[in-house]
Scaffold this motif. Structure first.
Motif, PDB file in Angstrom:
ATOM      1  N   LYS A  34       5.117  32.237 -24.751  1.00 28.40           N
ATOM      2  CA  LYS A  34       3.892  31.782 -25.411  1.00 28.40           C
ATOM      3  C   LYS A  34       2.682  32.563 -24.894  1.00 28.40           C
ATOM      4  CE  LYS A  34       4.122  27.308 -26.296  1.00 28.40           C
ATOM      5  NZ  LYS A  34       3.981  25.895 -25.889  1.00 28.40           N
ATOM      6  N   LYS A  85       2.635  36.070 -26.253  1.00 25.09           N
ATOM      7  CA  LYS A  85       2.162  36.103 -27.632  1.00 25.09           C
ATOM      8  C   LYS A  85       0.647  35.971 -27.676  1.00 25.09           C
ATOM      9  CE  LYS A  85       6.087  34.503 -30.301  1.00 25.09           C
ATOM     10  NZ  LYS A  85       6.795  33.243 -30.614  1.00 25.09           N
ATOM     11  N   ALA A  86       0.105  35.070 -26.830  1.00 24.03           N
ATOM     12  CA  ALA A  86      -1.339  34.842 -26.864  1.00 24.03           C
ATOM     13  C   ALA A  86      -2.097  35.903 -26.079  1.00 24.03           C
ATOM     14  CB  ALA A  86      -1.645  33.462 -26.291  1.00 24.03           C
ATOM     15  N   ARG A  87      -1.393  36.784 -25.375  1.00 22.28           N
ATOM     16  CA  ARG A  87      -1.997  37.849 -24.565  1.00 22.28           C
ATOM     17  C   ARG A  87      -3.012  37.276 -23.591  1.00 22.28           C
ATOM     18  NH1 ARG A  87      -0.670  42.722 -26.505  1.00 22.28           N
ATOM     19  NH2 ARG A  87       0.195  42.779 -28.597  1.00 22.28           N
ATOM     20  N   SER A  88      -2.614  36.206 -22.887  1.00 20.90           N
ATOM     21  CA  SER A  88      -3.528  35.593 -21.922  1.00 20.90           C
ATOM     22  C   SER A  88      -2.937  35.754 -20.531  1.00 20.90           C
ATOM     23  CB  SER A  88      -3.744  34.122 -22.263  1.00 20.90           C
ATOM     24  OG  SER A  88      -3.863  33.361 -21.088  1.00 20.90           O
ATOM     25  N   ASP A 109      -2.500  32.361 -18.525  1.00 19.86           N
ATOM     26  CA  ASP A 109      -1.328  31.590 -18.953  1.00 19.86           C
ATOM     27  C   ASP A 109      -0.043  32.237 -18.467  1.00 19.86           C
ATOM     28  OD1 ASP A 109      -2.902  29.818 -20.066  1.00 19.86           O
ATOM     29  OD2 ASP A 109      -2.347  30.188 -22.168  1.00 19.86           O
TER      30      ASP A 109
END
Lengths: 263, 76
Positions: free
Chosen positions: A161, A164-167, A170
């Motif tokens: 996740k 995907k969010a490129r954070s 996280d």
């Protein structure tokens, strides 16, 4: 006077590759006892309960109450009830095996190896009980949601996740979660040891204390061990409840951790 | 120190520490449960069952110590 304390059981004879120990013989005797007890309770059981029936219905009610609280519904509780109650019922009889009088007169061989030994004082039996309860729980959880159950231990979900969010934040938390999941696997293995050692230690402690007290002096053989006998009987009874009870609590934890549980 | 003496001393130390901590914990469980029962006698039955289970759990730390002491004494 020296006390003979042996943590390992004595082997009596072989059946093929299987070594039959004296505690295994006692386990078979326990099974026969349970069978007889079942016949005795069944006799005259009905809508108007007999005295023995009331006693056993108290146990059944206690376990059903706990299971309903853990699983959430009566239907689900009825499904898993036999496993936990069988473990409880077997331990109830097996832990009190040492109370049967005159068992010490049955010996075999020249060295006088006792034919019967309390079943739970062989470490294999508590481990088998703990494994039965825990493996059953995992099989149940796995059959409900296979990927969800595996995902609770190998937590790759948060990492994917985060990617995907490129954070980056996280992603770091995802890695922390992943290692916590690996620690949970070790925790599951530790549960087996803690459950089985608890049962084994309590029963062995009771027997060893009685053996030590009654071998101290000549006159301590008769009345002095009685309070310790009472204490060990009580703790054996409590331990018979505690093992399936903890198994239920673990099952509740694991089942409630499953994502989108459909029960 | 000889090996036998070391075994005896170690197992005695293990047992005394284990018994002390577990006894303290059990006393605390009994105290709080009795407080609760005195304050609210209707839930006494429920509290008593839970108290016994909690005590058995607490006792198990002492039992682990006993198993370790037995292993030190008789197996190793």
């Amino acid at each position: 006077m020296a006390v003979q304390v042996s943590l390992a059981p004595d082997f009596i004879f072989n059946v093929g590759p299987v070594m039959v120990s004296n505690s295994m013989i006692a386990t078979f005797a326990t099974t026969v006892l349970i069978f007889l007890a079942a016949l005795y309770v069944r006799q005259g059981a009905g809508v108007i309960p007999t005295r023995v029936q009331t006693l056993f219905e108290v146990f059944v009610d206690f376990f059903m109450d706990q299971l309903e609280r853990v699983t959430g519904s009566e239907k689900q509780a009825r499904k898993v009830f036999p496993v936990f109650f069988t473990v409880f019922f077997f331990l109830l009889f097996a832990n009190q095996f040492g109370l049967i009088p005159l068992l010490g007169i049955f010996v075999v061989g020249e060295e006088g190896v006792p034919l019967f030994r309390t079943p739970t004082t062989e470490y294999s039996l508590p481990i088998a009980m703990a494994l039965t309860v825990l493996v059953f729980t995992h099989v149940l959880a796995f059959s409900l949601t296979p990927l969800g159950h595996l995902g609770n231990y190998i937590k790759v979900g948060p990492i994917i996740k985060a990617l995907k969010a490129r954070s980056l934040n996280d992603l770091a938390m995802g890695f922390v979660d992943f290692f916590l999941g690996l620690l949970d696997i070790i925790g599951e293995l530790a549960k087996i040891i803690s459950l089985s050692t608890r049962l084994f230690g309590n029963i062995v402690a009771g027997e060893v204390i009685i053996a030590i007290i009654s071998s101290l002096f000549f006159f301590t053989q008769f009345v002095v061990p009685l309070p310790f006998l009472l204490l060990s009987t009580a703790s054996s009874f409590v331990q018979a409840i505690v093992l399936p009870f903890l198994g239920m609590l673990f099952m509740g934890n694991i089942l409630s951790a499953l994502p989108s549980k459909k029960t | 120190m000889e090996a036998d003496v070391a075994k005896m001393v170690t197992s005695a130390a293990v047992m005394s520490v284990g018994a002390f901590t577990s006894a303290t914990g059990e006393a605390w469980i009994a105290k709080t449960a009795l407080d609760g029962m005195a304050r609210n006698p209707e839930v006494a039955d429920k509290l008593f069952t839970n108290m016994i289970v909690a005590m058995a759990l607490d006792e198990s730390t002492a039992i682990y110590c006993l198993v370790i002491a037995l292993i030190i004494l008789f197996v190793v």
